[in-house]
Every structure is written in structure tokens, then in C-alpha cells.
Design a protein around this motif. Structure first.
Motif, PDB file in Angstrom:
ATOM      1  N   THR A 246     -12.459  -5.855  -7.771  1.00 16.78           N
ATOM      2  CA  THR A 246     -11.469  -5.025  -8.206  1.00 16.78           C
ATOM      3  C   THR A 246     -10.109  -5.152  -7.727  1.00 16.78           C
TER       4      THR A 246
ATOM      5  N   ASP B 143       0.876  -1.027  -0.044  1.00 16.92           N
ATOM      6  CA  ASP B 143      -0.032  -0.007  -0.106  1.00 16.92           C
ATOM      7  C   ASP B 143       0.990   1.209  -0.075  1.00 16.92           C
TER       8      ASP B 143
ATOM      9  N   ASN C 263      -5.220  -3.070  -3.046  1.00 18.10           N
ATOM     10  CA  ASN C 263      -4.144  -2.308  -2.270  1.00 18.10           C
ATOM     11  C   ASN C 263      -3.995  -1.153  -3.338  1.00 18.10           C
ATOM     12  N   CYS C 264      -5.212  -0.589  -3.743  1.00 13.60           N
ATOM     13  CA  CYS C 264      -5.078   0.716  -4.607  1.00 13.60           C
ATOM     14  C   CYS C 264      -3.853   0.912  -5.570  1.00 13.60           C
TER      15      CYS C 264
ATOM     16  N   CYS D 176      -1.069   4.378  -1.733  1.00 12.35           N
ATOM     17  CA  CYS D 176      -2.221   4.680  -1.516  1.00 12.35           C
ATOM     18  C   CYS D 176      -2.688   5.808  -1.203  1.00 12.35           C
ATOM     19  N   ASN D 177      -1.733   6.645  -0.441  1.00 14.96           N
ATOM     20  CA  ASN D 177      -2.361   7.885   0.227  1.00 14.96           C
ATOM     21  C   ASN D 177      -1.734   9.166  -0.774  1.00 14.96           C
TER      22      ASN D 177
ATOM     23  N   GLY E 242     -10.407  -0.036 -13.162  1.00 17.77           N
ATOM     24  CA  GLY E 242     -10.732  -0.450 -12.051  1.00 17.77           C
ATOM     25  C   GLY E 242     -11.601  -1.986 -11.944  1.00 17.77           C
TER      26      GLY E 242
ATOM     27  N   GLU F  61      -1.645   2.084  -8.405  1.00 16.55           N
ATOM     28  CA  GLU F  61      -1.136   3.271  -9.131  1.00 16.55           C
ATOM     29  C   GLU F  61      -0.630   2.927 -10.439  1.00 16.55           C
TER      30      GLU F  61
END
Length: 835
Positions: A759, A644, A762-763, A647-648, A789, A765
């Protein structure tokens, strides 16, 4: 073997059909000519199978070895088989001494044996391939027999028939002539799918023969009224055959054996040109858009589309006959497609707006679908292809916002510099309209830190001169400045922003070296008008007369690379007097440049724009290039990143640092006042200027490239001395993203708000493209998407809920990378769907 004695062999033939739902419906080609034919010893033999594909698919031909039946459904090559021309005795071509040949034209399907040397029965085989969109979708094996006889007869000959290319709706009339050297009676026939009513129901072609009783010559006329349903990408093949029969005066008619000649010509039918294309500005000025209109298209073929193309600038291209589509070299970009029944489109540049003052060229082309790709019309005759392009319509948007016309440096100083900014009144502004200009300024040629420096109220009156503002107290010696105007108007007593101008910078002059008592200058400007294809003016301050500049050269510039001039002291412009001199390495000389430009808009091309750079003083003695930097970049260790890790952050930063490669003045000049950072998104791009960094005390030489949407990019740095001389580029460093991607193995699309969609975990990128396909346990594709997604809700592509169970997936994911169009990574696995 060559086919002699082949009458006792059970020959094996086959047809292959590839079933692919993505390619649409398919009909097998029809072979219209029989597979048994006669040939004569010593005479050129030609045969064509007369293949016709009703779907307009491409056909190709290739020879193969004949096969015999071995077991049901299987065949094996016949042992010891040789081509007919290799059966002894070996013959020669008709009327010549070269060895006999046996060929099959892969495009036309003409099978030519030139020429048989021995009587007998010969069997040959070839394959007719069926191609669609570059995919082989079917094959037919044709096994045929050629009976070679001795004959005192000479074969007839057909005159050449040209291939034809016509617009749908054209009446095709082609005359065809054949002659016979023996004066025999000739029979002229034609074979093609265009004659078959079940294949071409719109309007069948006709073939008529005249003077058929005239010995030694026959003439036929092919006639076909083409229509919209005949349009297709591939041409139609029309086969013409002439066959001789004994003339009444021929002796021993019982020994006569008929001979033939065959020719195939092609007819390509393309779509008619769309008519009456126009582009008009929309009524809402804020949209900065064109409303395109055109006449209703003549060929309303179901599934056809109108493709809309746009480019900057006008062209004089005129498509000739049989030139459908738009050549790539013209620079047009496809911006949209609409149904064939539409007659208008609003172009707002994907909502970003178009630039006023720029000429835009539009053209439209009609694109036709492949047969069987339209669900409601599976039997249509259309087989792809396109129309001729429409005539060009070239226009520019009205000047709805002010256009900056001048950003000229009046005075060069570190604190008292002066720049005059001039702009036009918006076109179409009504007399009495209360408006306001807000002038904003940013530092640098590409500056974006705009701050307001002036607010000017105005009430429009007829014949009022353009507006100007003199900006003072600037550091024009070290900086270029960039300006733009926010345009406000009063509506119902309220002042609101209507539009803004395109930014324009001042001209920046720099020294890029020199040698042998020379000064080399370069200049640049970031402006919305065109400064190329003009003559710029170079001025040098006269010796002993401070502030007095003499014009020393006119520099023709074709592109931005030619914004340069080398002064060797010679005054090349003598109209204002001659001030030639010898440049001394111990002296300093001051220069300024006046650029000459104009907007590309037809409304503004008569307005010539003159702008001065700052004054630059340079010496021929300080031309040693600065030392080049050694560059480094912070790197990512993908193996140590947590799943992750990204993620932010909403944006990312690349941190650069460098040192000078050497400080030895004998090698390079260590006196550096600034560094220039260059950046390219991809490795195959030339890095462009990104930022300028004032030189600090070593080793604190660094730059942070912030606000990125990914880490991918390449950089190099140059050093600049006080005269603007730039070093060689540093080493190039690149940084790439960490491709992190994981998919779950279970989800529960029961609409309880938990795990309802499949989906990535772990977001992830840096995704650029995703192709995701799901198969059930029998290998049937049930779902596919290109959504980054994925967001699979447990339903099929048709919208039906899929039963619980195990499914298999394949995900092809391309990540943002420094490599343009990087190869996608393939992820395969399974997922348990629970309900």
C-alpha cells in the motif's frame, strides 16, 4: 514502371496481427475476390477485394507502393514505381477530357481506375486495416495484377443499390438490376461473408438471378433472413458484380473480352427495441425508489447487457429506424447495467433516494459485446452495437412525505417579521393515521443550521385541508429563511420518523443598482418547485399610503437570470389602477415581489404556488456600486511539508482575507454592510454563492471555509451596500493540493499480520483515481487494480500466490485538483516480494 513488365519480379506481401488480450479473440479478414482482373482501354475499371471480417471489426483501405522480396521476411519498395494512371501515354476518364485517375475508397475498398490508356500488365498494392475499439489490430497487404486489353466491348453497368439498416429479425429482400449498352448476355453474381456457412452459421443469405438469358439486362434478388446473432456495430458489405459475355449476334466473338462493373452495398443489423418498460414505486416508502420492469429481451446474446437510463423531466423523443442508442443531447444519464436475461431493476439513486414530486423519465437500451469477449462463447457472431432505445416511461414518486408549497413573507421587520409556511398532506395517508409534523428553520437562502420551531400532531381524516404554520418574531428585513418538515408516523404505538420534505426558502428581494432615476431589482428563492416559465408580479408602495401596494408589472421569467425588473416609475399593470410617477433621487420607494411556481409532478402541476418576498425600500440615488475587494488566500508550501502532514486531519480549511480596493467615493461606494463569498471546485466552473459575511471594521475582513475534503478550490468576494447593490467581483484566487505519494520497495505477504499488503506510504491524501499494474521480470502483467489504496496481497489477478522475487510496477495516480480531469502522474519502480 506502373506494373508493365512486372512478371519477372518477386513481389513481397505480408500480414500483421497485433496480439492484445484486452481486445479479445481475433480472426483475420478474408478477401473473397481473386487478385487478378481484366480492364479495357478507355473504360472505367473497378475492383473490390470483397473483404469480410467475421468479428465485425472495422475495415479501412489505403494504397501503398508494391514491394519486392529482399531477404527472407523483408521487403523493399520497388524503385521507380508509379501509379498505373501515370504511365504514359496519359489517358482521360471514361467519356471525358479530365486526366485519368486511380483511387481507392478508404471505407468501401472500391479500387477505381478511370480509365486505362494502354494495354499491359499492371501491378498495384493496397493494405486492408483491421480496427477494434479505435485500436489497429491487424493488416493484410493485397498485391494484385490488372491486365489491360483492347476491346471493342463496352462495360455493363449496375444500377445504384441503397445501403440498408434493419432490425434483427427482418427479412432483407433487395432487387438488383444491370444493363449492357451492347445488348450482351450478362452474368450477375454476388460475394460477401454473409453467404459463408462457416462464418454466418445462423442463416445464410441467398442470391438468385432471373431473366439471365435476356440480352442486355439481368435482374437478381438478394435475400437474407437476419437474426439476433447478426447484430453488430459495423455493417456487412455485400459486393455485386456483373460480367458481360458476347451476344449470339455479336460479330467476331473471338475478339470479345469480358468487362465488369461492381457495386458494394452495406447492411447494418441493430438490436430490436426493448419492450414494455414500466416504473412503479417500491412498497417501502422510506426507500424513495422505482422498481423498473420490462419484457424478456428477444435477443438473448451471451454477454449482452441492458443499460438503464434516467433523466429529470419527460421528453417526446421517438427513435426512428437505424437510430440505436440514446443521443447525448436528450440529457439521459446511464445509471446501471444488468444482464440481458434480467427483467427488473431497483432505482434508489445509489441509495440516496429519489425526490418525490419530480417527474423521472426512464429508457433502456441493450448493449452487445464484441465478438470473442465472452469467454464461454468465443465464436459468437455478435460484433458490438446496440438496440433501439425503449419507449419512454415517465412517472413521479407518490407524495410519501409532506411537500412544502408556500414560504411567503407576510410582514417585514427586524424583530417582528412574519412568514407563513404551508404544506400538503402526504399522499396515500390512511384515515385515522396518527402522525406528527416537525417544522425546522434555518437562516439564509442556503441555510443548513436547522432548528425545530414547531411540532404539530395530526390524525388524518378525509378531505382535511393542508397544514400551515405562521412563524413570527423574525428578522425578515435582513434575512431569508429556509424551512423543512420532518414527518413522523405512529407504528405499533411508537412515533418514528418516516421521511422529510425537501427544504424551501422565502423569496429574497435585493437592489442591484439603477441609473437615470431608476431602481433595478432582483430576487431569488431556493425551492423544490419550479419558478421559471411563469409570470412574476412586482408591487410598489403607493405614495402617501403606507402599507398599500399597487401591482406595477408582470415579469415573464424563463430562467433564474431573468428574475429582474427595472422600475422607471411607469405602472405597467393597469388592471388595479395606474400609479405612474417620476422617481426622485431624493426619495425612497418600497417594493415586494410575488413569485408564481408549480411542482413538476404531473399530480401537482395544477397547484399554482404564490409567495411574497420581504419589502425592500430603495432609492435611485444610492446606486453606485460598492468598491470591489482585493482577495488573498493562505497558501501551501508543498516543499516544506513533512511526508505525514495530512495523516491526522479529517477535514481541511481554506482561510480567506481581503481589503477594499479603494475608499475613494468618487470611484466607488465604500459604504459596505456585507461581503459575499463565492466558491468553485474547479477553475472551469463559475463560482457559486457560498456565504455572506457581515462587514466588520477593517482590516478584519476574513472567512474560513471549513469542512473541506481537500484544499482544491477557487474563490472571489463581492461587497454589498445597504440596498443590496453588489460590487464587481474581486480577483479570483485558487488553492491546490500537495500531491504526496510514495510506495514501499519491499513487502512480505506471508499472512503474519505485518506488511502483508503493498500500500502507499504516509497515508496519502487527495487521491482521485489510481491505476496500478505489476509486471514480473519477463514483462508479463501479473496484477492490476484501481483500488486507491492498492492493497496488493502478493497474489495475481487470478488469485494465485506469486513467487518471491523482484517485480516492477507502474502507478498512474490522479490527484484531486482545481483542474478538472487533471493529467495523472506516473510512478514507476520495483518492489521485492518476500515470503
Amino acid at each position: 514502371m506502373g506494373g508493365i513488365g512486372s512478371g519477372d519480379i518477386d513481389f513481397f506481401v505480408r500480414s500483421t496481427l497485433v496480439i492484445n488480450a484486452g481486445l479479445g479473440l481475433n480472426r483475420t479478414p478474408v478477401l473473397l475476390n481473386p487478385p487478378i482482373d481484366l480492364a479495357a482501354v478507355g473504360q472505367r475499371y473497378i475492383h473490390n477485394p470483397g473483404a469480410f471480417d467475421a468479428d465485425g471489426d472495422s475495415l479501412a483501405y489505403r494504397l501503398i507502393e508494391p514491394q519486392r522480396s529482399q531477404t527472407p521476411g523483408q521487403g523493399v519498395n520497388i524503385t521507380s514505381y508509379v501509379q498505373p494512371n501515370l504511365v504514359p501515354p496519359f489517358g482521360n476518364i471514361e467519356g471525358g477530357s479530365s486526366p485519368s485517375t486511380f483511387t481507392l475508397d478508404s471505407i468501401t475498398g472500391d479500387l477505381v481506375w478511370d480509365a486505362p490508356a494502354k494495354t499491359g500488365f499492371y501491378n498495384v498494392a493496397f493494405v486492408v486495416e483491421e480496427w477494434r475499439n479505435g485500436v489497429l489490430i491487424g493488416e493484410i497487404v493485397r498485391d494484385m495484377q490488372i491486365i489491360v486489353i483492347d476491346s471493342p466491348n463496352d462495360r455493363p453497368k449496375l444500377a445504384a443499390i441503397p445501403d440498408l439498416c434493419v432490425e434483427a429479425g427482418t427479412l432483407v429482400q433487395q432487387s438488383i438490376t444491370a444493363t449492357d449498352p451492347n445488348g450482351d448476355i450478362l452474368t450477375l453474381t454476388s460475394n460477401s461473408g454473409v453467404y459463408l456457412p462457416d462464418l454466418v452459421p445462423v442463416q445464410n443469405a441467398q442470391f438468385s438471378v432471373t431473366n439471365s438469358n435476356n440480352p442486355g439486362q439481368v435482374t437478381g434478388v438478394f435475400r437474407w433472413q437476419t437474426g439476433c446473432d447478426h447484430i453488430r456495430l459495423e455493417p456487412y458489405d455485400v459486393l455485386v458484380k456483373v460480367e458481360d459475355g458476347p451476344a449470339p449476334t455479336r460479330p467476331n466473338p473471338s475478339l470479345f473480352r469480358k468487362l465488369v462493373d461492381i457495386r458494394t452495398f452495406k447492411i447494418r443489423v441493430y438490436g430490436p427495441k426493448p419492450q414494455n418498460l414500466r416504473a412503479e414505486p417500491v412498497a417501502d416508502a422510506a426507500d424513495r425508489a422505482f422498481r423498473l420492469t420490462w419484457s424478456s429481451y428477444r435477443c438473448q446474446v451471451p454477454g449482452a447487457q441492458i443499460a438503464i437510463y434516467r433523466k429529470v423531466g419527460c421528453s417526446d423523443f421517438d427513435a426512428g429506424a437505424c437510430q440505436p442508442g440514446l443521443p447525448l443531447g436528450l440529457g439521459y444519464e446511464e445509471i446501471a447495467r444488468v444482464g440481458v436475461g434480467e427483467t427488473f431493476y431497483l432505482d434508489s439513486n445509489a441509495g440516496q433516494g429519489l425526490q418525490p414530486g419530480v417527474n423521472y423519465s426512464y429508457r433502456i437500451v441493450t448493449l452487445f459485446p464484441r465478438r470473442g469477449t465472452t469467454p464461454n462463447e468465443p465464436g459468437r457472431l455478435n460484433g458490438g452495437g446496440s438496440s433501439l432505445p425503449s419507449a419512454e416511461f415517465c412517472a413521479d414518486l407518490p407524495q410519501l412525505a409532506p411537500l412544502i408549497t408556500n414560504v411567503t413573507v407576510d410582514s417585514t421587520s427586524q424583530s417582528k417579521g412574519v412568514i407563513t409556511v404551508r404544506w400538503t398532506r402526504p399522499a396515500g395517508a390512511l384515515p385515522g393515521l396518527v402522525a406528527q409534523y416537525r417544522l425546522l428553520r434555518a437562516t439564509g437562502l442556503d441555510g443548513t443550521d436547522f432548528t425545530q420551531v414547531a411540532s404539530i400532531n395530526t390524525t388524518f381524516q378525509p378531505n382535511v385541508a393542508d397544514t400551515l404554520f405562521v412563524d413570527r418574531s423574525l428578522n425578515t428585513e435582513q434575512n431569508a429563511y429556509r424551512y423543512k418538515i420532518d414527518y413522523y408516523v405512529t407504528t405499533n404505538g411508537t412515533l418514528g420518523k418516516l421521511d422529510e420534505s425537501q427544504p424551501a426558502s422565502s423569496v429574497r428581494l435585493a437592489q442591484v443598482g439603477g441609473a437615470n432615476n431608476q431602481v433595478r431589482l432582483t430576487w431569488t428563492a431556493n425551492v423544490p418547485w419550479k419558478n421559471t416559465d411563469r409570470i412574476h408580479r412586482v408591487y410598489r408602495e403607493e405614495r402617501g399610503r403606507p402599507g398599500v401596494f399597487n401591482r406595477i408589472a408582470d415579469v415573464p421569467v424563463q430562467d433564474v437570470q431573468s428574475f429582474t425588473f427595472t422600475d422607471d416609475g411607469t405602472d405597467r399593470y393597469t388592471a388595479d389602477g395606474t400609479t405612474s410617477l417620476t422617481l426622485s433621487p431624493d426619495s425612497t420607494y418600497c417594493y415586494k415581489v410575488e413569485t408564481v411556481g408549480a411542482y413538476e409532478s404531473a399530480r401537482l402541476q395544477s397547484l399554482t404556488l404564490y409567495n411574497f418576498s420581504q419589502i425592500l425600500c430603495a432609492s435611485p440615488s444610492d446606486t453606485t456600486r460598492p468598491c470591489a475587494p482585493l482577495l488573498a488566500i493562505d497558501t501551501l508550501d508543498c516543499s516544506k511539508l513533512s511526508p505525514d502532514a495530512f495523516c491526522n486531519p479529517s477535514t481541511f480549511t481554506n482561510n480567506l482575507s481581503w481589503t477594499l480596493s479603494t475608499s475613494n467615493p468618487a470611484i466607488c461606494n465604500p459604504n459596505v454592510v456585507a461581503y459575499r463569498v463565492y466558491y468553485a471546485r474547479y477553475t472551469d466552473e463559475n463560482p457559486a454563492f457560498l456565504a455572506s459575511v457581515t462587514a466588520p471594521v477593517p482590516p478584519a475582513m476574513a472567512y474560513a471555509h471549513i469542512g473541506l475534503n481537500s484544499f482544491a478550490g477557487c474563490y472571489y468576494v463581492t461587497a454589498v451596500n445597504r440596498f443590496g447593490v453588489e460590487s464587481a467581483p474581486s480577483n479570483t484566487v485558487c488553492k491546490d493540493n500537495c500531491p504526496q505519494y510514495a510506495l514501499p520497495n519491499v513487502f512480505t505477504p506471508n499472512k503474519d499480520g505485518k506488511n502483508d499488503s503493498f500500500t502507499p506510504l504516509n497515508c496519502p491524501e487527495f487521491l482521485d483515481k489510481t491505476e496500478f499494474t505489476v509486471f514480473n521480470r519477463w514483462g508479463v502483467k501479473v496484477f492490476e487494480t484501481i483500488d486507491l489504496g492498492i492493497n496488493w496481497d502478493g497474489r495475481s489477478s487470478a488469485g494465485q500466490d506469486l513467487p518471491a522475487g523482484q517485480y516492477f510496477y507502474e502507478a498512474k495516480v490522479r490527484f484531486q485538483s482545481v483542474q478538472r480531469d487533471a493529467e495523472p502522474l506516473a510512478f514507476k519502480g520495483w518492489v521485492q516480494l518476500l515470503r
